[in-house]
Design a protein around this motif. Structure first.
Motif, short mmCIF file in Angstrom:
data_model
loop_
_atom_site.label_atom_id
_atom_site.label_comp_id
_atom_site.label_asym_id
_atom_site.label_seq_id
_atom_site.Cartn_x
_atom_site.Cartn_y
_atom_site.Cartn_z
N ALA A 1 102.55 -45.61 -55.34
CA ALA A 1 102.16 -45.38 -56.31
C ALA A 1 102.31 -44.07 -56.58
O ALA A 1 101.54 -43.66 -55.22
N GLN B 1 97.81 -41.64 -59.54
CA GLN B 1 97.58 -42.76 -60.08
C GLN B 1 95.96 -42.84 -58.97
O GLN B 1 95.88 -43.76 -59.70
N GLU C 1 106.15 -43.94 -67.05
CA GLU C 1 104.73 -44.02 -66.89
C GLU C 1 104.00 -43.62 -68.39
O GLU C 1 102.67 -44.35 -68.03
N GLY D 1 103.27 -47.66 -68.93
CA GLY D 1 102.57 -47.85 -67.86
C GLY D 1 103.28 -48.53 -66.96
O GLY D 1 103.15 -49.49 -66.16
N HIS D 2 104.43 -48.35 -67.17
CA HIS D 2 105.49 -48.87 -65.78
C HIS D 2 105.27 -47.95 -64.82
O HIS D 2 105.56 -46.71 -64.35
N ASN D 3 105.49 -48.28 -63.44
CA ASN D 3 105.58 -47.67 -62.23
C ASN D 3 106.71 -48.42 -61.87
O ASN D 3 107.06 -49.89 -61.71
N ARG E 1 94.77 -45.44 -61.79
CA ARG E 1 95.34 -45.75 -62.95
C ARG E 1 96.14 -47.39 -62.56
O ARG E 1 96.49 -47.44 -62.20
N ASP F 1 106.41 -57.24 -70.90
CA ASP F 1 107.21 -55.76 -69.90
C ASP F 1 108.78 -56.28 -69.97
O ASP F 1 108.82 -55.13 -69.94
N MET G 1 98.51 -49.84 -63.55
CA MET G 1 99.52 -50.20 -64.14
C MET G 1 100.49 -51.35 -63.96
O MET G 1 100.23 -51.94 -62.92
N ARG G 2 101.38 -51.31 -64.36
CA ARG G 2 102.54 -52.47 -64.68
C ARG G 2 103.48 -52.36 -63.38
O ARG G 2 104.39 -51.11 -63.46
N ASN G 3 103.49 -52.71 -61.55
CA ASN G 3 104.41 -51.80 -61.13
C ASN G 3 105.31 -53.03 -61.26
O ASN G 3 105.49 -54.30 -60.75
#
Ligand SMILES: *Cc1c(COP(=O)(O)O)cnc(C)c1O
Length: 964
Positions: A539, A543, A408, A411-413, A82, A434, A84-86
């Motif tokens: 992550a 994911q 999550e 979409g953010h980690n 997956r 973001d 993600m926006r990390n």
């Protein structure tokens, strides 16, 4: 159309990858076997490989698949990761690789198939790229000298500790201080290294350094939780007490922060990942390492320096440590061999492309967004712990689990710390959306923040950096960093440098022991997929199912190929694999109360990294001699194993030996060591001769590393990346490295990790996965057979003209052969270096010079070369032999001839002055091929001695290039 008698299935075999990978087709194979006087491949193999180690069956691997099928499968598997926006940070950040660099460097075989620049005249392009990297690191850190990359940040920190210990003659303490604010994975690797060097690691708060008597200290700036504090006073007080200080730091932050060099640091190190290199689930990335002036000559790793060529023109080369381990062996400053050249080049180009203003702008944007986030969160009653920060905030929240679920889902980690605090790192890829989204996740839909209004408000106040830490000095002032900002200029710069380098796109690179085989395009494609590239190594496991599955499958294949029971993917190079393997042995021996065993037997022919790694594992190296045929002297081995029986820990064997022969005695050698209670380490660099034919785990090995960047098709990248996973027998499995961030089946045991990331450089593992899947058992075996055939063919063709140094019982070599230049030197004055340089005029890269025997050349053609290319190479070597003969016979002067003056440049040829006693045509166009397609060395022969005496490792001023 006439009927075609082939079955429908046979028509599909045209798609088979095997025939694209192996350069020799059936007709050529037939002719080559005939030339060797063998009736069949089976006969050749029976003669070349001792029968007692031959594998009886085909490897148990699935049927080979087509290139399209391999990519489809890999896409399906990696698609389950997956993206993600990390905001996890912790040493890995989102970054944007400029497309012009992605397409022209990362995805370009002109860059990624080159070798370490040991032959500088045909490597000036990547040498300049690496010099840019060094200059960039020196500028950003404010240090006097930088190297051309290390493997990752954590091993760079461990190297810093080792360097402090070596260099600090004023403080005899054996304790090393590590501030408790460094990244956990860095601390872990430092602890591993310290333990086996007999050093104590003291972990405590930065402020407590005063209380300890230590030889060195490692601090981080900014700290792992984002805090920024001035280190100037601390470093000064440390120096007063003869404590050396290494600072782990962040290149982007240093665009705004006072650099460690200006605070008096002795060493600065870190990762250059966020300069344009994707996270890739852990790597590959270039670590940087920079030192002050006093430490210049003790620098670990490769350093690019400025020298001059024979006409006095500036020319670049690797300075000082060229083949350092081969000369200094167990006394080498480190075991680093393969590093991260391609990634260092990319990071350097990122700096060239953005320039000082661009880098400052990116850093300013990241910092400003972090301020907006901090401000908005504080207004929303969230406890933001750090007052001063660059890009990372640490929050105290009541319910991290709920926050994690919300984040999550959006979409953010974020970074969820063991103590319940939460970290958020911003980076070049962070957008205003973001920020909006993070506010919503943390504060709820009703947060009511207007980002523009907060920004306007904050602009009235100063940056959130301590005033004494704000950067005043300029950086990236060399014109190179200001000249190539338009894409057109950048494209041409990259192309100009590429054109100076000889790579596999031009000709075979017959470097013995290095296995320069095909790096197929299909194998390289997945590196650019976002589901491979944009995955953070920390992550959550849920994911990354695609990565874990691919790694598990590759591990299973390698288990089958080697005959071992388990694989660790952690080591980032062969040398790191050696180190990890030796530690597995030592830890196993400790676990059975035999921890006192510390003698490591190493044959005199071994690669220099072997003794260097043994020394890092606190082993005492005892050299075993070789006999006249280049085999391990079994009597000497027996005697030394007996003598050291009580303390014997291990032997490090290379098989087939570095002399290029399948020794008959390998089983016996392993038995002798086992009888005396030792373990057998088999250096797997030469697996290319063995895959599908014999397995180290079957004939006596307990542990081996595999150079995936040799046998398993990861490109050399001009000196890295690499991967050096190790295979072990069951009894060593529990002693493989673990990692602070465990994913998959690994467990955590502190102080055993050897790399920053759990699976090393995971991004490049799909290359080896695809290779194995596309070759299948039959293809892999046929590749080894073709490698052996090609080497024997070359040895055969050259043997009328050169003496082939070592051969097996029946007169065969394995997958490489050594030719002896010493007799020619005695007769003509021409040495292996003259031949290496003359080969450039013929359009070839030289074989490996003077390893494992001084005064020789070691040729490894690999299976990927066609008969046509082998013949071209042999004909060049034979033509050069004729040129040497002319000197031997006195027809040509010994000190002024086409060999000693080689290589010849375009400038030589076209200049009005041609003082040489041979024609221009003979100099530069000695063959028909060179007349059709000429590769030009860009400088004349580079002066090695001058470069080491006048050590300059920064970009030369443009004036240096002007004619006087
Ligand atoms: C290449 C090589 C190594 C070292 O591997 P790196 O990946 O460069 O660290 C060790 N032993 C042998 C025989 C090699 O050829």
């Amino acid at each position: 159309m006439a009927a075609d008698s082939r079955s429908l299935n046979e028509l599909f075999t045209h798609d088979a990858f095997i025939d694209r990978h192996i350069g020799v087709d059936a007709t050529a194979r037939h002719h080559m076997l005939e030339a060797l006087g063998a009736d069949s491949m089976a006969e050749l193999l029976d003669h070349a490989i001792p029968p007692d180690i031959r594998l009886k069956n085909e490897l148990e691997l699935a049927e080979p698949v087509s290139e399209l099928e391999a990519l489809t499968r890999l896409k399906g598997m990696m698609g389950r990761n997956r993206v993600m926006r990390n905001h996890i940070g912790a040493g890995y950040y989102g970054t944007i690789m400029p497309a012009v660099i992605a397409r022209n460097v990362l995805e370009n075989p002109g860059w990624y198939t080159a070798y370490t620049p040991y032959q500088p005249e045909i490597a000036q392009g990547r040498l300049e790229g690496l010099l840019n990297f060094q200059q960039m690191v020196m500028d950003m850190t404010g240090m006097a000298l930088a190297n051309a990359s290390l493997l990752d940040e954590a091993t760079a920190a461990a190297e810093a500790m080792a360097l402090c210990k070596r260099a600090n003659r004023k403080n005899k303490s054996s304790a090393f201080f590590v501030a408790d604010h460094i990244f956990p994975q860095t601390l872990d690797v430092v602890q591993t290294r310290a333990k086996w060097l007999g050093l104590e690691v003291i972990v405590d708060r930065l402020e407590t350094l005063e209380q300890y008597d230590v030889f060195g200290a490692l601090v981080q700036y900014p700290a792992e939780d984002g805090r920024v504090a001035d280190l100037g006073d601390l470093i000064e007080r440390a120096h007063d007490r003869n404590i050396m200080v290494a600072v782990a730091t962040d290149l982007l932050a240093l665009a705004l922060l006072k650099p460690p060099g200006e605070m008096g640091a002795d060493i600065a190190l870190g990762s250059a990942q966020r300069f344009g290199v994707p996270m890739g689930f852990g790597g590959p990335h270039a670590a940087f390492f920079a030192v002050n002036d006093d430490l210049k000559r003790s620098m670990p790793g490769r350093v690019i320096g400025v020298s001059r060529d024979r006409h006095g023109k500036p020319a670049l080369r690797m300075a000082m440590q060229t083949r350092e381990q081969h000369i200094r062996r167990e006394k080498a400053t480190s075991n680093i061999c393969t590093a991260q050249a391609l990634l260092a080049n990319i990071a350097g180009f990122y700096a060239v492309y953005h320039g000082p203003e661009g880098i400052r702008t990116i850093a300013t944007r990241v910092h400003r967004m972090a301020r907006i986030l901090a401000h908005g969160l504080k207004v929303g009653q969230i406890n933001v712990e750090n007052e001063h920060f660059f890009d990372t905030l640490t929050l105290r929240v009541d319910d991290a689990d709920t926050l994690q679920q919300r984040a999550e889902a959006a979409g953010h980690n974020l970074r969820y710390r063991e103590d319940g605090r939460v970290g958020i790192s911003l980076d070049e890829t962070t957008t205003l959306q973001d920020l909006e989204s993070l506010f919503t996740v943390i504060l709820g839909d009703q947060h009511g923040h207007d980002i523009a209004a907060i920004d306007a408000e904050l602009q009235k106040t100063d940056a959130q950096l301590p005033p004494s830490c704000q950067r005043q000095s300029s950086f990236l002032t060399h014109p190179t960093f200001s000249r190539y900002h338009s894409e057109t200029e950048m494209l041409r710069y990259l192309k100009r440098l590429e054109n100076r380098d000889l790579s596999l796109t031009h000709a075979m690179i017959p470097l013995g022991s290095c296995t320069m085989k095909l790096n197929a395009t299909t194998e390289m494609v997945p590196l650019s997929w976002t589901e491979c590239a944009d995955i953070h190594p920390f992550a959550p496991e849920s994911q990354v199912p695609g990565y874990l599955k691919m790694i598990e499958e590759l591990g299973d294949y390698l288990v089958e190929v080697t005959g071992y029971d388990a694989i660790s993917m952690q080591p980032n190079s062969g040398a790191q694999g050696e180190y990890a393997g030796l530690l597995a042995i030592r830890r196993y021996q400790q676990s059975i109360d035999e921890g006192h065993r510390h003698i490591c037997l190493i044959p005199s022919s071994a690669h220099g990294t072997n003794p260097a790694s043994a020394a890092m594992a606190s082993m005492k190296v005892v050299v075993v001699e070789c006999d006249a045929n280049g085999n391990i002297d079994l009597d000497d081995l027996q005697a030394k194993a007996e003598k050291h029986s009580a303390d014997l820990s291990a032997i490090m064997l290379t098989y087939p030996s570095t002399h290029g022969v399948f020794e008959e005695g390998v089983r016996r050698a392993c038995e002798i060591v086992h009888q005396h209670g030792g373990q057998v380490y088999i250096d797997g660099a030469n697996m290319n001769a063995q895959v599908g034919l014999c397995r180290p785990g079957d004939y006596g090995g307990d542990v081996s590393h595999l150079n995936l960047h040799k046998t398993f098709c990861i490109p050399h990248g001009g000196g890295g990346p690499g991967m050096g996973p190790i295979g072990v027998k069951a009894h060593l499995t529990a002693h493989l490295p673990s990692h602070v961030h465990c994913q998959g089946k690994t467990r955590f045991e502190p102080g055993t990790a050897v790399a920053s990331a759990a699976f090393g450089s995971a991004l490049i593992l799909p290359i080896s996965w695809a290779y194995i899947v596309m070759m299948g058992a039959r293809g892999l075996r046929e590749a080894s057979e073709a490698a052996i055939l090609n080497a024997n063919y070359v040895a055969h063709r050259l043997s009328e003209h050169y003496s082939v140094l070592y051969r097996g019982r029946k007169g065969h070599v394995a997958h490489e052969c050594i030719i002896d230049i010493r007799p020619l030197k005695a007769a003509s004055g021409i040495d292996e270096e003259d031949i290496a340089k003359r080969l450039m005029d013929y359009g070839f890269h030289a074989p490996t010079m003077s390893f494992p025997v001084a005064g020789t050349l070691m040729i490894e053609p690999t299976e990927s070369e066609s008969r046509h290319e082998l013949d071209r190479f042999c004909e060049a070597m034979i033509a050069i032999r004729q040129e040497i003969r002319a000197i031997e016979q006195g027809d040509v002067a010994r000190d002024n001839n086409v060999l000693v003056n080689a290589p010849h440049t375009q400038f030589d040829l076209y200049s009005d002055d041609w003082p040489w006693p041979y024609s221009r045509e003979q100099a530069a166009f000695p063959t028909q091929d060179t007349k059709t397609a000429k590769f030009w060395p860009s400088v004349n022969r580079v002066d090695n001695v001058y470069g080491d005496r006048n050590l300059i490792c920064s970009c030369p001023s443009i004036d240096d290039y002007r004619e006087d």
